[in-house]
Design a protein around this motif. Structure first.
Motif, PDB file in Angstrom:
ATOM      1  N   ALA A 205       0.822  -1.221   0.000  1.00  9.90           N
ATOM      2  CA  ALA A 205       0.000   0.000   0.000  1.00  9.90           C
ATOM      3  C   ALA A 205       0.850   1.263   0.000  1.00  9.90           C
ATOM      4  O   ALA A 205       0.319   2.376  -0.002  1.00  9.90           O
ATOM      5  CB  ALA A 205      -0.926  -0.002   1.218  1.00  9.90           C
ATOM      6  N   GLY A 206       2.193   1.106   0.017  1.00 12.38           N
ATOM      7  CA  GLY A 206       3.082   2.261  -0.048  1.00 12.38           C
ATOM      8  C   GLY A 206       3.471   2.829   1.300  1.00 12.38           C
ATOM      9  O   GLY A 206       4.085   3.891   1.367  1.00 12.38           O
ATOM     10  N   ARG A 207       3.158   2.136   2.381  1.00 10.84           N
ATOM     11  CA  ARG A 207       3.509   2.637   3.710  1.00 10.84           C
ATOM     12  C   ARG A 207       4.894   2.141   4.104  1.00 10.84           C
ATOM     13  O   ARG A 207       5.229   0.966   3.919  1.00 10.84           O
ATOM     14  CB  ARG A 207       2.484   2.169   4.737  1.00 10.84           C
ATOM     15  N   ALA A 208       5.717   3.040   4.641  1.00 12.30           N
ATOM     16  CA  ALA A 208       7.070   2.688   5.061  1.00 12.30           C
ATOM     17  C   ALA A 208       7.098   2.382   6.548  1.00 12.30           C
ATOM     18  O   ALA A 208       6.678   3.197   7.366  1.00 12.30           O
ATOM     19  CB  ALA A 208       8.032   3.820   4.730  1.00 12.30           C
ATOM     20  N   LEU A 209       7.596   1.195   6.894  1.00 16.37           N
ATOM     21  CA  LEU A 209       7.737   0.782   8.286  1.00 16.37           C
ATOM     22  C   LEU A 209       9.224   0.742   8.610  1.00 16.37           C
ATOM     23  O   LEU A 209       9.977  -0.009   7.996  1.00 16.37           O
ATOM     24  CB  LEU A 209       7.117  -0.600   8.501  1.00 16.37           C
ATOM     25  N   VAL A 210       9.643   1.567   9.545  1.00 18.73           N
ATOM     26  CA  VAL A 210      11.056   1.676   9.893  1.00 18.73           C
ATOM     27  C   VAL A 210      11.348   0.758  11.073  1.00 18.73           C
ATOM     28  O   VAL A 210      10.742   0.880  12.139  1.00 18.73           O
ATOM     29  CB  VAL A 210      11.424   3.126  10.229  1.00 18.73           C
ATOM     30  N   GLN A 211      12.275  -0.180  10.862  1.00 26.00           N
ATOM     31  CA  GLN A 211      12.665  -1.151  11.884  1.00 26.00           C
ATOM     32  C   GLN A 211      11.438  -1.739  12.585  1.00 26.00           C
ATOM     33  O   GLN A 211      11.312  -1.686  13.811  1.00 26.00           O
ATOM     34  CB  GLN A 211      13.603  -0.509  12.910  1.00 26.00           C
ATOM     35  N   GLU A 216       4.156  -5.623  14.321  1.00 28.16           N
ATOM     36  CA  GLU A 216       3.824  -4.477  13.470  1.00 28.16           C
ATOM     37  C   GLU A 216       3.884  -4.875  12.000  1.00 28.16           C
ATOM     38  O   GLU A 216       3.009  -4.520  11.200  1.00 28.16           O
ATOM     39  CB  GLU A 216       4.807  -3.332  13.739  1.00 28.16           C
ATOM     40  N   LEU A 217       4.896  -5.652  11.656  1.00 29.49           N
ATOM     41  CA  LEU A 217       5.037  -6.121  10.283  1.00 29.49           C
ATOM     42  C   LEU A 217       3.852  -6.998   9.891  1.00 29.49           C
ATOM     43  O   LEU A 217       3.252  -6.828   8.821  1.00 29.49           O
ATOM     44  CB  LEU A 217       6.350  -6.900  10.162  1.00 29.49           C
ATOM     45  N   ALA A 218       3.503  -7.940  10.760  1.00 31.30           N
ATOM     46  CA  ALA A 218       2.392  -8.844  10.472  1.00 31.30           C
ATOM     47  C   ALA A 218       1.095  -8.084  10.233  1.00 31.30           C
ATOM     48  O   ALA A 218       0.329  -8.393   9.315  1.00 31.30           O
ATOM     49  CB  ALA A 218       2.215  -9.821  11.633  1.00 31.30           C
ATOM     50  N   GLU A 219       0.857  -7.091  11.056  1.00 29.78           N
ATOM     51  CA  GLU A 219      -0.392  -6.336  10.958  1.00 29.78           C
ATOM     52  C   GLU A 219      -0.520  -5.610   9.630  1.00 29.78           C
ATOM     53  O   GLU A 219      -1.610  -5.475   9.083  1.00 29.78           O
ATOM     54  CB  GLU A 219      -0.464  -5.333  12.117  1.00 29.78           C
ATOM     55  N   HIS A 220       0.613  -5.168   9.068  1.00 32.55           N
ATOM     56  CA  HIS A 220       0.569  -4.364   7.838  1.00 32.55           C
ATOM     57  C   HIS A 220       0.736  -5.185   6.568  1.00 32.55           C
ATOM     58  O   HIS A 220       0.627  -4.637   5.472  1.00 32.55           O
ATOM     59  CB  HIS A 220       1.634  -3.268   7.894  1.00 32.55           C
ATOM     60  N   VAL A 221       1.024  -6.467   6.705  1.00 34.35           N
ATOM     61  CA  VAL A 221       1.145  -7.298   5.491  1.00 34.35           C
ATOM     62  C   VAL A 221       0.032  -8.329   5.403  1.00 34.35           C
ATOM     63  O   VAL A 221       0.097  -9.251   4.588  1.00 34.35           O
ATOM     64  CB  VAL A 221       2.529  -7.984   5.410  1.00 34.35           C
ATOM     65  N   GLY A 222      -0.983  -8.176   6.221  1.00 33.70           N
ATOM     66  CA  GLY A 222      -2.181  -8.983   6.041  1.00 33.70           C
ATOM     67  C   GLY A 222      -2.324 -10.196   6.919  1.00 33.70           C
ATOM     68  O   GLY A 222      -3.268 -10.973   6.749  1.00 33.70           O
ATOM     69  N   LEU A 223      -1.412 -10.397   7.887  1.00 36.42           N
ATOM     70  CA  LEU A 223      -1.560 -11.519   8.806  1.00 36.42           C
ATOM     71  C   LEU A 223      -2.511 -11.146   9.941  1.00 36.42           C
ATOM     72  O   LEU A 223      -2.651  -9.974  10.291  1.00 36.42           O
ATOM     73  CB  LEU A 223      -0.206 -11.922   9.386  1.00 36.42           C
ATOM     74  N   THR A 224      -3.143 -12.140  10.518  1.00 37.84           N
ATOM     75  CA  THR A 224      -4.057 -11.911  11.629  1.00 37.84           C
ATOM     76  C   THR A 224      -3.272 -11.949  12.934  1.00 37.84           C
ATOM     77  O   THR A 224      -2.575 -12.928  13.224  1.00 37.84           O
ATOM     78  CB  THR A 224      -5.165 -12.985  11.657  1.00 37.84           C
ATOM     79  N   VAL A 225      -3.380 -10.893  13.721  1.00 41.58           N
ATOM     80  CA  VAL A 225      -2.618 -10.809  14.966  1.00 41.58           C
ATOM     81  C   VAL A 225      -3.510 -10.770  16.204  1.00 41.58           C
ATOM     82  O   VAL A 225      -3.005 -10.909  17.320  1.00 41.58           O
ATOM     83  CB  VAL A 225      -1.686  -9.573  14.959  1.00 41.58           C
ATOM     84  N   ASN A 226      -4.810 -10.598  16.013  1.00 42.54           N
ATOM     85  CA  ASN A 226      -5.722 -10.543  17.150  1.00 42.54           C
ATOM     86  C   ASN A 226      -6.855 -11.542  16.965  1.00 42.54           C
ATOM     87  O   ASN A 226      -7.438 -11.625  15.874  1.00 42.54           O
ATOM     88  CB  ASN A 226      -6.319  -9.141  17.306  1.00 42.54           C
ATOM     89  N   PRO A 227      -7.196 -12.307  18.003  1.00 45.24           N
ATOM     90  CA  PRO A 227      -8.318 -13.238  17.891  1.00 45.24           C
ATOM     91  C   PRO A 227      -9.634 -12.497  17.761  1.00 45.24           C
ATOM     92  O   PRO A 227      -9.788 -11.381  18.277  1.00 45.24           O
ATOM     93  CB  PRO A 227      -8.246 -14.038  19.190  1.00 45.24           C
ATOM     94  N   ALA A 228     -10.574 -13.133  17.070  1.00 46.11           N
ATOM     95  CA  ALA A 228     -11.884 -12.505  16.869  1.00 46.11           C
ATOM     96  C   ALA A 228     -12.760 -12.610  18.109  1.00 46.11           C
ATOM     97  O   ALA A 228     -13.645 -11.780  18.322  1.00 46.11           O
ATOM     98  CB  ALA A 228     -12.595 -13.148  15.679  1.00 46.11           C
ATOM     99  N   ARG A 309       2.100 -13.614  18.323  1.00 43.53           N
ATOM    100  CA  ARG A 309       1.653 -13.484  19.712  1.00 43.53           C
ATOM    101  C   ARG A 309       2.378 -14.553  20.526  1.00 43.53           C
ATOM    102  O   ARG A 309       2.188 -15.750  20.317  1.00 43.53           O
ATOM    103  CB  ARG A 309       0.137 -13.663  19.830  1.00 43.53           C
ATOM    104  N   GLU A 310       3.226 -14.119  21.425  1.00 40.77           N
ATOM    105  CA  GLU A 310       4.011 -15.045  22.229  1.00 40.77           C
ATOM    106  C   GLU A 310       3.278 -15.368  23.515  1.00 40.77           C
ATOM    107  O   GLU A 310       2.895 -14.468  24.278  1.00 40.77           O
ATOM    108  CB  GLU A 310       5.382 -14.457  22.549  1.00 40.77           C
ATOM    109  N   VAL A 311       3.058 -16.641  23.768  1.00 44.69           N
ATOM    110  CA  VAL A 311       2.400 -17.089  24.992  1.00 44.69           C
ATOM    111  C   VAL A 311       3.453 -17.202  26.095  1.00 44.69           C
ATOM    112  O   VAL A 311       4.477 -17.858  25.929  1.00 44.69           O
ATOM    113  CB  VAL A 311       1.693 -18.439  24.775  1.00 44.69           C
ATOM    114  N   VAL A 312       3.186 -16.551  27.244  1.00 39.17           N
ATOM    115  CA  VAL A 312       4.173 -16.535  28.335  1.00 39.17           C
ATOM    116  C   VAL A 312       3.638 -17.134  29.621  1.00 39.17           C
ATOM    117  O   VAL A 312       4.364 -17.204  30.617  1.00 39.17           O
ATOM    118  CB  VAL A 312       4.654 -15.090  28.608  1.00 39.17           C
ATOM    119  N   GLY A 313       2.374 -17.569  29.623  1.00 39.43           N
ATOM    120  CA  GLY A 313       1.842 -18.151  30.850  1.00 39.43           C
ATOM    121  C   GLY A 313       0.564 -18.920  30.620  1.00 39.43           C
ATOM    122  O   GLY A 313      -0.142 -18.708  29.632  1.00 39.43           O
ATOM    123  N   LEU A 314       0.292 -19.837  31.551  1.00 39.00           N
ATOM    124  CA  LEU A 314      -0.929 -20.641  31.517  1.00 39.00           C
ATOM    125  C   LEU A 314      -1.558 -20.605  32.900  1.00 39.00           C
ATOM    126  O   LEU A 314      -0.873 -20.788  33.905  1.00 39.00           O
ATOM    127  CB  LEU A 314      -0.604 -22.084  31.117  1.00 39.00           C
TER     128      LEU A 314
END
Length: 555
Positions: A205-211, A216-228, A309-314
């Motif tokens: 889409a032409g958006r520049a993501l710096v480092q 952040e990368l996943a969210e802007h390239v179409g991956l799902t990062v949040n459960p529905a 999404r990194e799981v750190v506890g149960l």
């Protein structure tokens, strides 16, 4: 020079009856011959050969028409394999009236666009309207080239390497531009980005993501990062073969299923260049192909796949099981399957940590393969993953040196792979040898090898070192909740019983199910399971079995 006909999109018909095949092609040419290449094959295998050639030549395929009843490979099997080569081609199955149930099943198996009953006379009423609609849809959208994400970075930057690997493992197309080359410089200038703050990712889409971070990368390239949702029947933690198998079976059997993956689906298997001993694939397939198929299959049945999404506890909250994320979020379900697999152990040699991402890589690092052309490449490890990487990299590298601490490959590598390696002249196997140090400037330049039989040490020039030195489970997040063995692998089922006594805190009147952990409703599958087989097929099997036990628990 490419002929004008070769640049036309293709319509391919497959039928083992020569008379029917000629009739189909005759009708197709009459209507579409001016704008499309009309091709025919008399077997699925012959058609796949043609499709592979067109893929290599970059020739588009618009429609695939396959007869259902063919010997050796029926139409559904053909279309399923053809999907991997030309995923945007429209798919049509030819059936007799008696086979309509098979055609309906194929709608789910191969995303069938249409099925046609034979005979279809007159074609003006029963054939052409269907194909006209499919060709209109194909022309309008899906066959168009994907606009690629651009990555601008420094060749020996660890984070640039990580970003490229993240995109590649998630099957996301991108183009790499070194920051010190003209096109990279122009992109950085256009984005207003500082060359010292690479990598810079420019989205389609032409958006520049710096480092950017992975999330952040996943969210802007179409991956799902949040459960529905907030509550599920089943949470699967880990997206390797075991986790993907659990997601497919859980969702297909009606469970509200979400899979949570830290980086990319496929796990260690997803990085394998070629898996040749997986049941049902006599010609082998790459780990990326297997992971992509499984992910699409899980999504088709309704499973959610959440990445970065990194799981750190149960936690156990009454009848609910809650996983906690590193960012403070949490997700609840009736049941959890732990399928986090294993990571490669860190190499203790001096300098390895300093050069990781700058010539030293854990795993196959497939994005680096093209940079190995005409170079000396070193691989440390004696198991299948190391052998598969050696075979793959030998296609381009001058020499691949396989460094093995054991006295032979037979101790840890499959026989078929040992035979392959023996037949490749530019693979050299160094047994009883280990890397004891690495060195260089802004990137890896030298490694120090020691022959453990004689004690002799030798320096070798090398810009690429790939490490496959065993595996360790990453299960610290289960501390105090789920019982594990001394190495950190999760204990389950009979392994939890000591002299027939159930684990402390177990309150149910029954013993733990076969893959159930010390926490009721929490199951384990795959390589993270204590004493597991460490094979793709067994991991998938445990994922499926865990879902069966989830049903028993819920009942």
């Amino acid at each position: 020079m490419t002929s004008p006909a070769a640049t036309k999109p293709a319509i391919l018909s497959v039928d083992d009856d020569p008379g029917v095949s000629r009739a189909v092609v005759r009708d197709l040419r009459r209507r579409y011959g001016a704008d499309y290449r009309i091709l025919r094959a008399e077997s699925g295998a012959q058609a796949l050969d043609a499709l592979r050639e067109m893929k290599l030549r970059g020739q588009p395929v618009a429609v695939l028409i396959a007869d259902y009843r063919m010997p050796g490979m029926d139409g559904i099997e053909f279309l399923e394999q053809a999907m991997d080569l030309h995923p945007y081609a429209r798919r049509v199955l030819l059936t007799a009236y008696a086979d309509t149930n098979a055609a309906i099943d194929a709608i789910n198996v191969v995303d069938l666009d249409h099925y046609l009953l034979k005979p279809w006379d007159p074609p003006e009423e029963k054939l052409y309207p269907v194909l006209d609609g499919l060709l209109d849809a194909w022309r309008s959208s899906e066959h168009r080239p994907v606009t690629e994400t651009k990555v601008v970075g420094n060749r020996w930057s660890p984070r640039s390497s990580q970003v490229r690997e993240f995109l590649a493992r998630n099957q996301l197309p991108y183009r790499w531009y070194p920051a010190d080359e003209p096109e990279g410089t122009r992109l950085l200038e256009a984005a207003g980005a500082d060359p010292e703050r690479c990598p810079v990712v420019i989205t389609s889409a032409g958006r520049a993501l710096v480092q950017p971070s992975d999330s952040e990368l996943a969210e802007h390239v179409g991956l799902t990062v949040n459960p529905a949702g907030e509550f599920y029947d089943l949470i699967v933690v880990g997206g390797g073969p075991a986790g993907l198998g659990a997601a497919v079976y859980g969702a297909s059997e009606g469970l509200r299923t979400v899979l949570v993956e830290r980086t990319a689906t496929g796990g260690q298997a997803g990085q394998s260049s070629r898996i040749e001993n997986y049941l049902g694939f006599p010609d082998g397939l790459s780990g990326a192909q297997l992971a992509d198929r499984a992910r699409r299959q899980a999504a088709k049945f309704g499973a959610e796949v959440i990445t970065t999404r990194e799981v750190v506890g149960l936690e156990v909250n009454g009848s609910a099981r809650t996983v906690r994320f590193a960012d403070g979020g949490r997700l609840c379900a009736h049941t959890v399957i732990i399928a986090t697999g294993v990571d490669y152990r860190r190499h203790p040699a001096p300098g390895v940590d300093d050069f990781t991402g700058r010539g030293v890589y854990y795993g196959s690092a497939m994005t680096e393969a093209s940079e190995c052309a005409e170079h000396e490449v070193y691989i440390v490890g004696g198991a299948n993953s190391a052998g598969q990487a050696a075979v793959f990299l030998s296609r381009n590298a001058r020499t691949v040196h396989l460094v093995v601490r054991a006295d032979s490959l037979e101790r840890s590598m499959s026989h078929y792979l040992i035979q392959q390696i023996a037949q490749i002249p530019n693979i050299e196997v160094h047994t009883d040898t280990e890397v004891i140090a690495v060195d260089g400037g802004d990137h890896l330049q030298q490694i120090m090898l020691r022959d453990n039989r004689t004690g002799a040490e030798e320096k070798a020039d090398a810009e690429r070192l790939f490490l496959f030195i065993g595996a360790a489970p990453q299960t610290d997040w289960l501390d105090g909740v789920v019982k594990r063995d001394e190495a950190g692998y999760v204990l389950a089922g009979p392994d939890l019983l000591v002299d027939g006594v159930r684990p402390a805190g177990w309150e149910l009147p029954r013993p733990p199910h076969h893959l159930e952990t010390s926490v009721p409703g929490v199951f384990v599958a795959g390589d993270v399971h204590a004493e597991s087989a460490k094979r793709v097929a067994s991991a998938v099997g445990e994922g499926a079995m865990a879902v069966m036990l989830v049903h028993r628990y819920l009942a």
